[in-house]
Design an enzyme around this catalytic site. Sequence first.
Site, PDB file in Angstrom:
ATOM      1  N   GLY A  96       3.362   1.988  10.664  1.00 46.40           N
ATOM      2  CA  GLY A  96       3.918   3.454  10.491  1.00 46.40           C
ATOM      3  C   GLY A  96       4.322   3.668  12.444  1.00 46.40           C
ATOM      4  N   SER A 116       3.771  -2.120  10.856  1.00 49.62           N
ATOM      5  CA  SER A 116       5.216  -2.293  10.455  1.00 49.62           C
ATOM      6  C   SER A 116       5.256  -3.239  10.478  1.00 49.62           C
ATOM      7  CB  SER A 116       5.781  -2.211  12.132  1.00 49.62           C
ATOM      8  OG  SER A 116       4.986  -0.366  12.135  1.00 49.62           O
ATOM      9  N   GLY A 158       2.796  -1.295   4.191  1.00 52.54           N
ATOM     10  CA  GLY A 158       3.085   0.373   4.130  1.00 52.54           C
ATOM     11  C   GLY A 158       4.396   1.009   3.244  1.00 52.54           C
ATOM     12  N   GLY A 159       5.223   1.504   4.777  1.00 54.64           N
ATOM     13  CA  GLY A 159       6.473   1.893   4.200  1.00 54.64           C
ATOM     14  C   GLY A 159       8.070   0.924   3.714  1.00 54.64           C
ATOM     15  N   GLU A 170      -5.209  -5.138  11.137  1.00 53.15           N
ATOM     16  CA  GLU A 170      -4.055  -4.044  11.143  1.00 53.15           C
ATOM     17  C   GLU A 170      -4.068  -3.232  12.416  1.00 53.15           C
ATOM     18  OE1 GLU A 170      -2.021  -3.086   6.489  1.00 53.15           O
ATOM     19  OE2 GLU A 170      -3.904  -1.416   7.227  1.00 53.15           O
ATOM     20  N   GLU A 187      -6.805   4.497   7.840  1.00 50.74           N
ATOM     21  CA  GLU A 187      -6.132   6.308   7.331  1.00 50.74           C
ATOM     22  C   GLU A 187      -7.844   6.335   6.850  1.00 50.74           C
ATOM     23  OE1 GLU A 187      -2.567   5.628   5.863  1.00 50.74           O
ATOM     24  OE2 GLU A 187      -1.721   4.421   7.439  1.00 50.74           O
ATOM     25  N   ASN A 204       0.622  -1.383  -0.362  1.00 50.29           N
ATOM     26  CA  ASN A 204       0.670   0.298   0.288  1.00 50.29           C
ATOM     27  C   ASN A 204       0.941   1.062   0.045  1.00 50.29           C
ATOM     28  OD1 ASN A 204      -1.593   2.183   0.879  1.00 50.29           O
ATOM     29  ND2 ASN A 204      -2.715   1.679   2.911  1.00 50.29           N
ATOM     30  N   TRP A 205       0.998   1.685  -1.422  1.00 52.88           N
ATOM     31  CA  TRP A 205       1.840   3.100  -0.829  1.00 52.88           C
ATOM     32  C   TRP A 205       1.544   4.311   0.131  1.00 52.88           C
ATOM     33  CZ3 TRP A 205       3.632   2.373  -7.293  1.00 52.88           C
ATOM     34  CH2 TRP A 205       4.495   1.036  -7.012  1.00 52.88           C
ATOM     35  N   LYS A 206       0.140   3.961  -0.461  1.00 52.57           N
ATOM     36  CA  LYS A 206      -0.257   5.643   0.528  1.00 52.57           C
ATOM     37  C   LYS A 206      -0.535   6.363  -0.289  1.00 52.57           C
ATOM     38  CE  LYS A 206      -0.249   2.721   4.629  1.00 52.57           C
ATOM     39  NZ  LYS A 206       0.114   3.047   6.117  1.00 52.57           N
ATOM     40  N   HIS A 252      -9.658   1.072   5.280  1.00 52.25           N
ATOM     41  CA  HIS A 252      -8.483   1.282   5.673  1.00 52.25           C
ATOM     42  C   HIS A 252      -8.090   2.280   6.692  1.00 52.25           C
ATOM     43  CE1 HIS A 252      -3.792   2.398   6.253  1.00 52.25           C
ATOM     44  NE2 HIS A 252      -3.478   1.396   5.538  1.00 52.25           N
TER      45      HIS A 252
HETATM   46  P1  13P Z   1       3.205   0.830   7.516  1.00 50.88           P
HETATM   47  O1  13P Z   1       3.395  -0.607   6.741  1.00 50.88           O
HETATM   48  O2  13P Z   1       3.578   1.659   6.944  1.00 50.88           O
HETATM   49  O3  13P Z   1       2.849  -0.162   9.605  1.00 50.88           O
HETATM   50  O4  13P Z   1       1.610   1.026   7.747  1.00 50.88           O
HETATM   51  C1  13P Z   1       0.711  -0.539   7.177  1.00 50.88           C
HETATM   52  C2  13P Z   1      -0.307  -0.026   6.395  1.00 50.88           C
HETATM   53  O5  13P Z   1      -0.819   0.526   6.511  1.00 50.88           O
HETATM   54  C3  13P Z   1      -0.476  -1.057   4.902  1.00 50.88           C
HETATM   55  O6  13P Z   1      -1.938  -1.031   4.931  1.00 50.88           O
END
Ligand code: 13P
Length: 254
Positions: free
Chosen positions: A174, A213, A234-235, A168, A98, A10-12, A96
């Site tokens: 994050g 994470s 994510g990251g 999640e 967020e 997920n590149w956000k 999600h």
């Molecule tokens: P991180 O891997 O950056 O913690 O993000 C997780 C996430 O929200 C994937 O959708």
Amino acid sequence: MGRKPLLAGNWKMFKTVGEALALVRKLKVSIGQVRDREVVLCPPFTALKSVSEMLSDSHLILGAQNMHSEKEGAFTGEISPGMLADLGVRHVILGHSERRHIFGEKDEGISRKVPAALAAGLTPIFCVGEKIEERQAGRTHDVVLGQLDGGLGRISKDQGEMLVVAYEPVWAIGTGHTATPQQAQEVHALIRRRLIDKFGPAAERIRILYGGSVKPENIDDLMSEIDIDGALVGGASLTAESFSRIVRFRVPVS
Ligand code: 13P
């Protein structure tokens, strides 16, 4: 039950079109030959078309990060399921944390998106997860089950097995604080039981991803757990080096 592992990035809100293509070019080299696991890339909307074209000769799968539930209409700034499918998108992240906590999405709205995605031929990656204060108050199970019931109430029994679910925990996203494999497994098993209650034995086939994470350093241990079928990253999905290592996880033989 042989569930094929699924690793999704997920590149956000990261990567211009040029940056996205540079990453995809590297990923095609580093994981293009991996066949025994599914890999889904979820770039921002603006890069979907270019990434889709670059993936046309690849089995890496294109995903999106959100969508509206309606087919079309006066919804300024929104994107419909059909618009995504038209670009070659096959998976879509829904609910999600967020979207829930920064943009105020509620179970009710998410529950409309799930059947809308399926109707357009998209696979929902349906996300649930508790906040830290909810975990500390001992409410993790209630919150997660509430999100499952609230978000999956509008699909039929036989549509259940088309889903991917992602657990999640909000406190792990994050932050660098990954849930331990045991903490994740406990909630994944809870989710699995509820999915079987709702959709019957075919729900054994639903992949349940862990997110929060995920890194090259912890993916092997997470994937060793029986009900962890993949990861939503994510990251660590933003560089080819770290995401390739995650895709190439190795489960220690016990
Ligand atoms: P991180 O891997 O950056 O913690 O993000 C997780 C996430 O929200 C994937 O959708």
